[in-house]
Motif scaffolding. Structure first.
Motif, PDB file in Angstrom:
ATOM      1  N   GLU A  38       0.888  -1.139   0.068  1.00 57.25           N
ATOM      2  CA  GLU A  38      -0.055   0.100   0.015  1.00 57.25           C
ATOM      3  C   GLU A  38       0.986   1.283   0.033  1.00 57.25           C
ATOM      4  N   CYS A  39       0.388   2.375  -0.638  1.00 58.06           N
ATOM      5  CA  CYS A  39       1.171   3.734  -0.603  1.00 58.06           C
ATOM      6  C   CYS A  39       0.018   4.636  -0.215  1.00 58.06           C
ATOM      7  N   ARG A  40       0.655   5.678   0.589  1.00 56.99           N
ATOM      8  CA  ARG A  40      -0.267   6.759   1.028  1.00 56.99           C
ATOM      9  C   ARG A  40       0.469   8.083   0.701  1.00 56.99           C
ATOM     10  N   LEU A  41      -0.511   8.899   0.294  1.00 56.69           N
ATOM     11  CA  LEU A  41      -0.239  10.316  -0.096  1.00 56.69           C
ATOM     12  C   LEU A  41      -1.117  11.176   0.807  1.00 56.69           C
ATOM     13  N   THR A  42      -0.406  11.680   1.716  1.00 60.40           N
ATOM     14  CA  THR A  42      -1.233  12.443   2.900  1.00 60.40           C
ATOM     15  C   THR A  42      -0.884  13.837   3.104  1.00 60.40           C
ATOM     16  N   GLN A  43      -2.216  14.632   3.203  1.00 55.80           N
ATOM     17  CA  GLN A  43      -2.040  16.199   3.545  1.00 55.80           C
ATOM     18  C   GLN A  43      -2.684  16.404   4.819  1.00 55.80           C
ATOM     19  N   PRO A  44      -2.073  16.864   5.717  1.00 58.71           N
ATOM     20  CA  PRO A  44      -2.703  17.190   7.100  1.00 58.71           C
ATOM     21  C   PRO A  44      -3.482  18.610   6.637  1.00 58.71           C
ATOM     22  N   VAL A  45      -4.940  18.535   7.090  1.00 60.30           N
ATOM     23  CA  VAL A  45      -5.840  19.745   6.809  1.00 60.30           C
ATOM     24  C   VAL A  45      -6.001  20.313   8.078  1.00 60.30           C
ATOM     25  N   SER A  46      -5.461  21.687   8.420  1.00 59.28           N
ATOM     26  CA  SER A  46      -5.309  22.181   9.564  1.00 59.28           C
ATOM     27  C   SER A  46      -6.742  22.173  10.320  1.00 59.28           C
ATOM     28  N   GLY A  47      -6.892  21.845  11.696  1.00 56.76           N
ATOM     29  CA  GLY A  47      -7.953  21.776  12.396  1.00 56.76           C
ATOM     30  C   GLY A  47      -8.970  20.771  12.124  1.00 56.76           C
ATOM     31  N   PRO A  69     -22.158  25.608   6.360  1.00 56.77           N
ATOM     32  CA  PRO A  69     -21.881  24.267   6.321  1.00 56.77           C
ATOM     33  C   PRO A  69     -20.502  24.169   6.458  1.00 56.77           C
ATOM     34  N   VAL A  70     -19.921  22.888   6.466  1.00 53.53           N
ATOM     35  CA  VAL A  70     -18.369  22.771   6.785  1.00 53.53           C
ATOM     36  C   VAL A  70     -17.727  22.415   5.485  1.00 53.53           C
ATOM     37  N   ARG A  71     -16.742  23.144   5.102  1.00 52.16           N
ATOM     38  CA  ARG A  71     -16.114  22.828   3.834  1.00 52.16           C
ATOM     39  C   ARG A  71     -14.685  22.478   4.378  1.00 52.16           C
ATOM     40  N   VAL A  72     -14.023  21.437   3.638  1.00 52.07           N
ATOM     41  CA  VAL A  72     -12.792  20.876   3.937  1.00 52.07           C
ATOM     42  C   VAL A  72     -12.039  21.017   2.608  1.00 52.07           C
ATOM     43  N   VAL A  73     -10.849  21.551   2.513  1.00 52.20           N
ATOM     44  CA  VAL A  73     -10.239  21.788   1.116  1.00 52.20           C
ATOM     45  C   VAL A  73      -8.679  21.119   1.281  1.00 52.20           C
ATOM     46  N   VAL A  74      -8.418  20.451   0.201  1.00 49.68           N
ATOM     47  CA  VAL A  74      -7.138  19.717   0.148  1.00 49.68           C
ATOM     48  C   VAL A  74      -6.309  20.756  -0.865  1.00 49.68           C
ATOM     49  N   SER A  75      -5.266  21.507  -0.516  1.00 53.57           N
ATOM     50  CA  SER A  75      -4.483  22.234  -1.374  1.00 53.57           C
ATOM     51  C   SER A  75      -3.546  21.664  -2.291  1.00 53.57           C
ATOM     52  N   SER A  76      -3.541  22.090  -3.372  1.00 55.45           N
ATOM     53  CA  SER A  76      -2.659  21.676  -4.366  1.00 55.45           C
ATOM     54  C   SER A  76      -1.216  22.429  -4.237  1.00 55.45           C
ATOM     55  N   ILE A  77      -0.794  23.003  -3.471  1.00 53.33           N
ATOM     56  CA  ILE A  77       0.609  23.538  -3.232  1.00 53.33           C
ATOM     57  C   ILE A  77       1.336  22.341  -3.222  1.00 53.33           C
ATOM     58  N   GLY A  78       2.378  22.230  -3.959  1.00 53.40           N
ATOM     59  CA  GLY A  78       3.488  21.313  -3.577  1.00 53.40           C
ATOM     60  C   GLY A  78       3.275  20.017  -4.000  1.00 53.40           C
ATOM     61  N   TYR A  79       2.089  19.974  -4.684  1.00 52.36           N
ATOM     62  CA  TYR A  79       1.479  18.590  -5.185  1.00 52.36           C
ATOM     63  C   TYR A  79       2.516  17.964  -6.281  1.00 52.36           C
ATOM     64  N   GLN A  80       2.849  18.664  -7.133  1.00 51.22           N
ATOM     65  CA  GLN A  80       3.606  17.887  -8.309  1.00 51.22           C
ATOM     66  C   GLN A  80       4.792  17.165  -7.827  1.00 51.22           C
ATOM     67  N   LYS A  81       5.671  17.791  -6.688  1.00 54.83           N
ATOM     68  CA  LYS A  81       6.679  16.868  -6.150  1.00 54.83           C
ATOM     69  C   LYS A  81       6.058  15.721  -5.447  1.00 54.83           C
ATOM     70  N   ALA A  82       5.168  16.190  -4.585  1.00 53.19           N
ATOM     71  CA  ALA A  82       4.719  15.030  -3.845  1.00 53.19           C
ATOM     72  C   ALA A  82       4.147  13.706  -4.691  1.00 53.19           C
ATOM     73  N   TRP A  83       3.383  14.238  -5.794  1.00 51.97           N
ATOM     74  CA  TRP A  83       3.004  13.251  -6.937  1.00 51.97           C
ATOM     75  C   TRP A  83       4.030  12.048  -7.449  1.00 51.97           C
ATOM     76  N   GLY A  84       5.364  12.930  -7.566  1.00 43.90           N
ATOM     77  CA  GLY A  84       6.592  12.289  -8.416  1.00 43.90           C
ATOM     78  C   GLY A  84       6.868  11.007  -7.173  1.00 43.90           C
ATOM     79  N   GLU A  85       6.748  11.400  -5.955  1.00 39.88           N
ATOM     80  CA  GLU A  85       7.456  10.431  -4.882  1.00 39.88           C
ATOM     81  C   GLU A  85       6.142   9.496  -4.705  1.00 39.88           C
ATOM     82  N   PHE A  86       4.781   9.809  -4.695  1.00 45.24           N
ATOM     83  CA  PHE A  86       3.822   8.727  -4.758  1.00 45.24           C
ATOM     84  C   PHE A  86       4.100   7.744  -5.777  1.00 45.24           C
ATOM     85  N   GLN A  87       4.437   8.065  -7.030  1.00 46.67           N
ATOM     86  CA  GLN A  87       4.618   7.290  -8.359  1.00 46.67           C
ATOM     87  C   GLN A  87       5.672   6.254  -7.957  1.00 46.67           C
ATOM     88  N   LYS A  88       6.799   6.850  -7.390  1.00 54.15           N
ATOM     89  CA  LYS A  88       7.858   5.962  -7.180  1.00 54.15           C
ATOM     90  C   LYS A  88       7.287   4.982  -6.277  1.00 54.15           C
TER      91      LYS A  88
END
Length: 283
Positions: free
Chosen positions: A38-47, A140-159
């Motif tokens: 299993e591989c996991r790509l994680t971003q903590p969402v503040s709060g 309502p409650v809105r939870v947002v996943v940011s795209s900042i820094g995604y490209q580098k993280a995606w490369g590591e996820f692909q590896k």
């Protein structure tokens, strides 16, 4: 026309104000963890919790929102890729709906929509989940996943993904080895399937047993068919043993033509019945 309808739907259904959980740009962090299973790509969402893309061996990625304190009311939430403020000409893209539960993993998004979320991140959009809050909250409650820094993280996820096994436990445990009419010799495709299963068996140290069940079609008499089913199960066992699997790991059963999975009235049905099924046990 369809795009215009989606845009209108977003305008009608996404309120201007919501209790938004989103990590500040300068604090966004991605992490990649995994192994052969299993591989996991994680971003903590503040709060709020952890936004995690999970890819298991043999499957496409899914998405999970692990809430530290889930403020969304259980039920259907809107799922969309939102446009960041620095893309003034981009539009939000509605992906559909997903269920919110009271579990520790508050949201699970299936493969197709998770793939759309990943595509949105690649385009600089922010995958967003929105749902009414508990109690009588107006916003309502809105939870947002940011795209900042995604490209580098995606490369590591692909590896990490490149090192995954070809199949996972459930897939190996549903393996079906097929045989030619009247035969018990393993075909090239059967050996290829067993090689994939073998790779998993050797990697998972929790495997405690392998159950092989031999079957036949109904051509011929019952005793001959039972013996043919036995020979097929032995052929699978012997092939795996040649690659180092201990004989004590195996439990063999042979049923002949007693348990068909398809009608024996057609050639295609008989072909499906000539089989050995493989099941794994874990300690």
């Amino acid at each position: 026309m369809a795009r215009a309808c989606i845009a209108l739907l977003l305008i009608l259904t996404l309120p201007a104000h919501a209790l938004t959980f989103q990590t500040r740009m300068e604090e966004v962090e991605w992490s990649v963890e995994g192994d052969k299973f299993e591989c996991r790509l994680t971003q903590p969402v503040s709060g709020y919790g952890d936004a995690v893309f999970v890819r298991r061996a043999g499957e496409r990625p899914v998405f999970e929102l692990k809430a530290w304190n889930n403020l969304m009311r259980p039920g259907q939430a809107q799922l969309y890729n939102d446009a960041p403020m620095w893309q003034p000409h981009a539009r939000a893209r509605l992906l559909g709906f997903t269920d919110v539960s009271e579990d520790r993993i508050a949201v699970r998004v299936a493969q197709q929509q998770a793939g759309q979320m990943l595509a949105g991140l690649a385009d600089g959009l922010h995958p967003t989940i929105q749902r009414t809050a508990w109690a009588n909250a107006v916003e309502p409650v809105r939870v947002v996943v940011s795209s900042i820094g995604y490209q580098k993280a995606w490369g590591e996820f692909q590896k990490c993904n490149a090192g995954l096994l070809a199949m996972n436990f459930e897939q190996v445990s549903r393996s079906v080895v097929s045989f030619a009419d009247g035969g018990s010799t393993l075909s090239a495709s059967a050996k290829q399937l067993l090689d994939i299963a073998l790779e998993y068996i050797q990697a998972d140290k929790e495997i405690s047993g392998i159950v092989l069940e031999g079957h036949s079609d109904n051509v011929g008499n019952r005793l001959d068919n039972r013996e043919l089913a036995r020979q097929r199960a032995l052929a699978v066992r012997d092939y795996l043993m040649q690659s180092g699997v201990e004989e004590e790991m195996f439990t063999l059963r042979f049923h002949g033509d007693r348990y068909p999975v398809a009608s024996n009235r057609s050639a295609d049905g008989r072909a499906k019945n000539r089989r050995v099924t493989l099941k794994l046990d874990k300690s």
